[in-house]
Design a protein around this motif. Structure first.
Motif, PDB file in Angstrom:
ATOM      1  N   VAL A  79       0.474 -33.061  -6.816  1.00 38.12           N
ATOM      2  CA  VAL A  79      -0.221 -33.020  -5.534  1.00 38.12           C
ATOM      3  C   VAL A  79      -0.361 -34.452  -5.030  1.00 38.12           C
ATOM      4  O   VAL A  79      -0.875 -35.315  -5.745  1.00 38.12           O
ATOM      5  N   ASP A  80       0.110 -34.671  -3.825  1.00 43.40           N
ATOM      6  CA  ASP A  80       0.081 -36.015  -3.253  1.00 43.40           C
ATOM      7  C   ASP A  80      -1.364 -36.408  -2.925  1.00 43.40           C
ATOM      8  O   ASP A  80      -2.065 -35.704  -2.193  1.00 43.40           O
ATOM      9  N   ALA A  81      -1.782 -37.547  -3.472  1.00 44.01           N
ATOM     10  CA  ALA A  81      -3.171 -37.976  -3.312  1.00 44.01           C
ATOM     11  C   ALA A  81      -3.507 -38.274  -1.854  1.00 44.01           C
ATOM     12  O   ALA A  81      -4.641 -38.119  -1.417  1.00 44.01           O
ATOM     13  N   GLU A  82      -2.512 -38.706  -1.086  1.00 40.46           N
ATOM     14  CA  GLU A  82      -2.750 -39.072   0.315  1.00 40.46           C
ATOM     15  C   GLU A  82      -2.760 -37.863   1.242  1.00 40.46           C
ATOM     16  O   GLU A  82      -3.593 -37.757   2.124  1.00 40.46           O
ATOM     17  N   THR A  83      -1.784 -36.964   1.038  1.00 40.03           N
ATOM     18  CA  THR A  83      -1.565 -35.890   2.024  1.00 40.03           C
ATOM     19  C   THR A  83      -2.015 -34.512   1.562  1.00 40.03           C
ATOM     20  O   THR A  83      -2.104 -33.594   2.366  1.00 40.03           O
ATOM     21  N   GLY A  84      -2.255 -34.339   0.274  1.00 38.19           N
ATOM     22  CA  GLY A  84      -2.611 -33.021  -0.240  1.00 38.19           C
ATOM     23  C   GLY A  84      -1.426 -32.088  -0.377  1.00 38.19           C
ATOM     24  O   GLY A  84      -1.571 -30.897  -0.660  1.00 38.19           O
ATOM     25  N   SER A  85      -0.240 -32.619  -0.202  1.00 39.83           N
ATOM     26  CA  SER A  85       0.944 -31.774  -0.293  1.00 39.83           C
ATOM     27  C   SER A  85       1.307 -31.518  -1.758  1.00 39.83           C
ATOM     28  O   SER A  85       1.395 -32.439  -2.563  1.00 39.83           O
ATOM     29  N   ASP A 107      -3.249 -28.982   4.047  1.00 42.60           N
ATOM     30  CA  ASP A 107      -4.521 -29.013   4.761  1.00 42.60           C
ATOM     31  C   ASP A 107      -5.669 -28.579   3.848  1.00 42.60           C
ATOM     32  O   ASP A 107      -6.676 -29.267   3.704  1.00 42.60           O
ATOM     33  N   ARG A 108      -5.470 -27.431   3.204  1.00 39.14           N
ATOM     34  CA  ARG A 108      -6.514 -26.912   2.320  1.00 39.14           C
ATOM     35  C   ARG A 108      -6.769 -27.867   1.151  1.00 39.14           C
ATOM     36  O   ARG A 108      -7.916 -28.185   0.834  1.00 39.14           O
ATOM     37  N   LEU A 109      -5.709 -28.346   0.528  1.00 38.16           N
ATOM     38  CA  LEU A 109      -5.870 -29.214  -0.643  1.00 38.16           C
ATOM     39  C   LEU A 109      -6.477 -30.566  -0.243  1.00 38.16           C
ATOM     40  O   LEU A 109      -7.328 -31.104  -0.946  1.00 38.16           O
ATOM     41  N   TRP A 110      -6.036 -31.096   0.882  1.00 39.44           N
ATOM     42  CA  TRP A 110      -6.555 -32.387   1.338  1.00 39.44           C
ATOM     43  C   TRP A 110      -8.080 -32.309   1.521  1.00 39.44           C
ATOM     44  O   TRP A 110      -8.820 -33.166   1.073  1.00 39.44           O
ATOM     45  N   HIS A 111      -8.509 -31.221   2.181  1.00 36.26           N
ATOM     46  CA  HIS A 111      -9.958 -31.059   2.386  1.00 36.26           C
ATOM     47  C   HIS A 111     -10.692 -30.915   1.065  1.00 36.26           C
ATOM     48  O   HIS A 111     -11.758 -31.497   0.879  1.00 36.26           O
ATOM     49  N   MET A 112     -10.126 -30.178   0.147  1.00 39.98           N
ATOM     50  CA  MET A 112     -10.788 -30.008  -1.156  1.00 39.98           C
ATOM     51  C   MET A 112     -10.857 -31.343  -1.882  1.00 39.98           C
ATOM     52  O   MET A 112     -11.864 -31.687  -2.496  1.00 39.98           O
ATOM     53  N   MET A 113      -9.761 -32.105  -1.817  1.00 41.52           N
ATOM     54  CA  MET A 113      -9.728 -33.395  -2.520  1.00 41.52           C
ATOM     55  C   MET A 113     -10.704 -34.394  -1.908  1.00 41.52           C
ATOM     56  O   MET A 113     -11.247 -35.238  -2.597  1.00 41.52           O
TER      57      MET A 113
END
Lengths: 182, 784
Positions: free
Chosen positions: B644-650, B773-779
């Motif tokens: 999982v990309d730390a910057e983008t959540g991808s 989007d979902r992962l970025w917000h969670m991170m």
């Protein structure tokens, strides 16, 4: 019928002549200006190997070659093909011999239901004309405009790799595919 | 089985030459002389009352041959949409459904009118001229709100918006387990609503012959015989008057099993208009109207001991039925029965609630209930492991049903026929280089990178029948399978199967099977399917990974009957006793005297002649039905490696390992292809796909492939596959299904990998689709 509707109806019924060379044969038809090239191929020319999968130009099932370049034939009107040379999936095998890309799709199990396959083969033909020795990554990126729901792309990628190998050793074929440019 | 030359070999598919050259025959490639085209007018609202429909302009439009609304079909079509009673006994409300709405529309896309014209374009133009006056009604979209008292209703008849509510096993069953627990883990798990998106949309071409009173329907279907059954009944015709042909079908994935409104309306229009009528679905119509899959959430609790021993599981399934009950919708409740997965439990409590909403109905989609079961149990096992700081591999090993336990009667009384779960796990762990991956993960974490490893040790039940289990669930017709084998006078063989191939390669696999057993050349076998006027009286179609494990066995049985008759005739020809004749390599010979022999072709020819044994009829053909004694139970281990990309959540899949066990394999190339495709579909669910409706208005927001993301070659990773082989004791071929395995296994592996990747951030659970989007917000801790 409202006046605007009547005007529209007038435009619709105005037929235009379109002359194309498809798989080496010349065709002339009169078509409605709104007719998409893919419908022209399927309904007027009876070339039903070019499939329709999405209506919004995402899926690539209708990919053909227009003057050697891969084009989604739902993105063109038939009238825009005036004077152009088109190759559809039906034009790939010659004299009963499969095109190396077709052979590779067969050998590598690059298809299941087969609906997206003609589009993939045509897109692959253009990809290999542009880049005869693509890496796996280049194949995946090069085929992003085509969608398949059955294969998970694993064997499609393999088929294109196999075709690239065959085509680099076999004599050039007659199918006109544009090299260079984009 | 006879000598194996073809079975187990990578045989090139015989369907491919026509498909790779553009000479397949899909539904849109068919037409009939004088055919009219139909365009349907559909509701733009999720829920509304129809006040009036003005057809004046449309009726006068160029090329329009007729405009039809609900009342025109009243004398043409009878009855309501079939819905299998399935497992739902305690409470049941199945809304009445006519193929075309008269007074009220209950989902966006429901048909209100049909326009018949000489060309496709004229039909579409005509449909645009129809004016419908609607009175909008509140839409029921949220499952929790739907269950609350006093809210809006989907149908007047469903006071609580509940279509079914069934408790398989009450909480008492798990009380003891939960009392004993050192740790209890709870989680709500979402199953995103999915559109099946076969690359070929649906389509129907119907020709009713007025004077012969015969109806032929060409359509894109997984189950032509069931369509004949339902459509003939609704139209007041005998099944014998109706022929359904399902030609090359461009994928189904469950969405082409059940009958649809158009399947009734197009034939009825042909009878009304006295001309052939054709309809081809647009992609938007497909995403809007073809049944969706999943669309559920689960409340789950697990009780475990500190040493990792799993004790008890409590599951409640909240399932979005949609506006009407799909024909096999309730089958998805099998997620409850499979919730225990590959593990031993002291007790499992399970309840399913089917909730009506103003969305298109849900129905089986590749895996149907079993992907949901795998996802929930594999997620929960990882959550328990996380809680106990155990390795996910170890907790699985500790709780597996063991090889010596089979046949194993699980918590709901289903008998798991065979398995060796640890063996598949071992192969997968080795193939993945699991220990090295863990080291790599630790190194990357020091660099602030999020690499995750996710496991899914999945099991499946498939191969429907048996009759005893399926006849009550379908309302009487048992899901067995039929086959017919006809040998022509010159010894060529036509095999008819009641299953239907839409990408699975039956023409190849079943021919391999029949050729081997008969000992004749592969080229002598012709495999036919998909036409109700050919072969056996009834076929059951293809879904639920049943074609080989039920249909293939039926073929084998029919071939066996042909060989038996051949032996009798050969004995007569060889002047030997029947019991002394053996059949090997395509030749009947006397035991111990291989020279005293008659080739298969000679016996076939003789069977149409005059010198037959006393009492024997001419011909060499046989019909067989196979009613399996049990379901079959494939299994395996999948491992996903995700960064999982730390910057983008991808989330990017770095590696995907799949070790599957489907028993004996007929064609390994086809089996691997099925697994690849299944995995890709589950990756789609895990990372990209979701049908989204506006929660207030019920408007579909993902109505094209621009908005509904089917993954491309750029999103799907390379895959490494291997197999273990544990033959099924349920059938003579030792085979199990493989069509759904990838989809059943993979979403859990991917999401477990993401959760593993993000565990340093304290993230324990991620719902699907795990978009950037979902992962970025969670991170970022802003939740989503």
């Amino acid at each position: 019928m409202a006046p605007a509707e009547r005007r529209l109806e007038g435009i619709r019924s105005m037929k235009h002549k379109v002359a194309t060379t498809v798989n080496g044969r010349r065709h002339e038809h009169e078509v409605e200006p709104r007719l998409l090239l893919v419908h022209h191929l399927r309904d007027n020319l009876g070339l039903t190997g070019t499939h329709i999968g999405c209506d919004t130009s995402q899926c690539g099932a209708c990919t053909i070659l227009v003057d050697g370049k891969a084009v989604k034939s739902c993105t063109m009107f038939a009238v825009q093909a005036e004077g152009k040379s088109l190759t559809t999936i039906e034009g790939m095998a010659k004299d009963g011999e499969l095109h190396p890309i077709q052979q590779a799709f067969w050998d590598e199990h690059g298809l299941q239901c087969g609906y997206c396959t003609p589009g993939f083969i045509m897109a692959a033909a253009y990809l290999l004309a542009q880049n005869p020795n693509p890496t796996e990554d280049e194949i995946r990126k090069g085929l992003e405009g085509n969608l398949c729901r059955c294969t998970g792309y694993v064997n499609i990628v393999k088929a294109v790799q196999t075709a690239a190998k065959t085509m680099s050793t076999a004599p050039a074929r007659k199918t006109t595919v544009a090299a260079g440019g984009n | 089985m006879a000598v194996s030359q073809l079975v187990g070999a990578k045989i090139h598919r015989r369907e491919d030459p026509r498909l790779i050259t553009g000479h397949g025959h899909y539904i849109d490639d068919f037409t009939r002389q004088g055919a009219a085209y139909v365009a349907f007018v559909r509701s733009p609202h999720a829920h509304a009352r129809i006040k009036s429909i003005d057809i004046t302009d449309a009726s006068k439009a160029p090329g329009v041959a007729g405009v039809y609304t609900a009342r025109d079909f009243k004398g043409q079509l009878a009855g309501t949409h079939p819905a299998a009673p399935a497992f739902v006994a305690e409470k049941k409300y199945i809304p009445e459904r006519f193929p075309i709405a008269e007074k009220e529309v209950c989902y966006q896309g429901e048909i209100v009118a049909a326009v018949l014209a000489d060309t496709k374009g004229q039909a579409a133009d005509g449909a645009n001229l129809i004016q419908v006056d609607y009175e909008e009604l509140p839409a029921v979209m949220d499952l929790e709100k739907a269950l609350k008292d006093g809210g809006p209703k989907v149908h007047d008849g469903a006071a609580d918006n509940v279509s079914w509510d069934l408790t398989f096993t009450g909480p008492d069953v798990t009380d003891a387990a939960f009392k004993e627990a050192d740790v209890v883990v709870k989680q709500r798990i979402l199953q995103n609503r999915l559109a099946p998106v076969p690359m070929e949309p649906r389509g129907v071409l119907a020709e009713y012959e007025t004077y012969d009173k015969k109806l032929t329907i060409w359509m894109s279907s997984q189950s032509p015989h069931f369509i004949r059954l339902f459509v003939s009944g609704a139209m007041g015709l005998k099944e014998s008057q109706v022929r359904v042909i399902s030609p090359d079908v461009g994928g189904g994935f469950g969405s082409k099993i059940s009958p649809y409104p158009e399947d009734y309306l197009v034939p009825a229009l042909s009878r009304l208009a006295e001309r052939p009528v054709k309809w081809i679905e647009t992609r938007t119509e497909s995403i809007q109207n073809a049944t969706h899959g999943r669309g559920q959430y689960y409340d789950v609790e697990v009780a475990a001991k500190t040493d990792g021993t799993l004790l008890g599981l409590r599951v409640t399934q909240f399932l979005d039925v949609g506006a009407y009950c799909g024909t096999f919708s309730a089958f998805q409740a099998c997620a409850c029965l499979m919730a225990g997965g590959a593990y031993k439990w002291k007790g499992i409590s399970a309840r399913t609630i089917g909730i009506l909403t103003n969305r298109v109905p849900t129905d089986p989609y590749r895996g149907a209930g079993r992907p949901e079961a795998t996802h929930l149990v594999e997620r929960m096992v990882d959550l328990v492991a996380g809680e106990l700081k155990m390795d996910p591999v170890e907790i699985r090993r500790k709780n597996f049903i063991q090889p010596q336990d089979f046949p194993f009667t699980q918590n709901f009384g289903l008998v798991v026929d065979s398995g060796d779960y640890e063996k598949a796990l071992d192969v997968a762990v080795k193939l993945a280089g699991y220990d090295d991956l863990r080291k790599k993960q630790a190194d990357l974490r020091k660099q602030g990178k999020y690499l995750g490893i996710g496991l899914s040790t999945w099991i499946e039940l498939c191969g429907f029948g048996p009759s005893a289990a399926t006849a009550p669930a379908t309302g009487g017709i048992a899901l067995v399978e039929s086959a017919q084998v006809r040998v022509t006078p010159t010894g060529s063989v036509i095999v008819y199967t009641g299953t239907h191939s839409h990408g699975q390669g039956h023409e190849t696999t079943f021919s391999q099977l029949a050729a081997d057993q008969l000992g004749v050349p592969y080229e002598s076998i012709e495999l036919r399917h998909g036409d109700t006027s050919e072969g056996t009286a009834f076929g059951y179609g293809t879904y639920g990974s049943r074609s080989l494990a039920v249909g293939g066995v039926a073929i084998s049985k029919a071939v066996g009957k042909v060989i038996d008759k051949g032996k009798k005739l050969a004995a007569h020809m060889l002047e030997a006793a029947e019991e002394d004749v053996v059949y090997e390599h395509g030749s009947f010979h006397v035991k111990g005297s291989p020279d005293k022999a008659k080739a298969f072709g000679e016996v076939a020819f003789a069977s149409y002649g005059m010198s037959l044994p006393e009492g024997m009829e001419q011909g060499l053909e046989a019909v067989a039905y196979f009613d399996p004694p049990n379901l079959v139970w494939p299994f395996g281990t999948h491992i996903a490696v995700v960064e999982v990309d730390a910057e983008t959540g991808s989330a990017k899949l770095e590696k995907y390992i799949a070790v599957d066990d489907c028993g004996n394999i007929i064609n390994p190339m086809i089996v691997d292809g099925q697994i690849h495709g299944g995995i890709a579909q589950a990756i789609g669910q895990a990372l990209y796909e979701e049908v989204v409706y506006d929660e207030d208005t019920g408007q579909l927001k993902t109505g094209t492939m621009i908005d509904y993301m089917v993954p491309s070659a750029g999103e799907i990773p390379p895959m490494s596959l291997d197999h273990t082989v544990t033959p099924s004791p349920t059938n003579d071929l030792g085979v199990k299904g493989i069509g759904e395995a990838g989809t059943i296994a993979a979403s859990a592996a991917v999401i477990n990998a993401i959760c593993d990747a993000l565990s340093p951030l304290g993230i324990k659970h991620v719902d699907m689709p795990a978009t950037p989007d979902r992962l970025w917000h969670m991170m970022k801790g802003t939740s989503k």
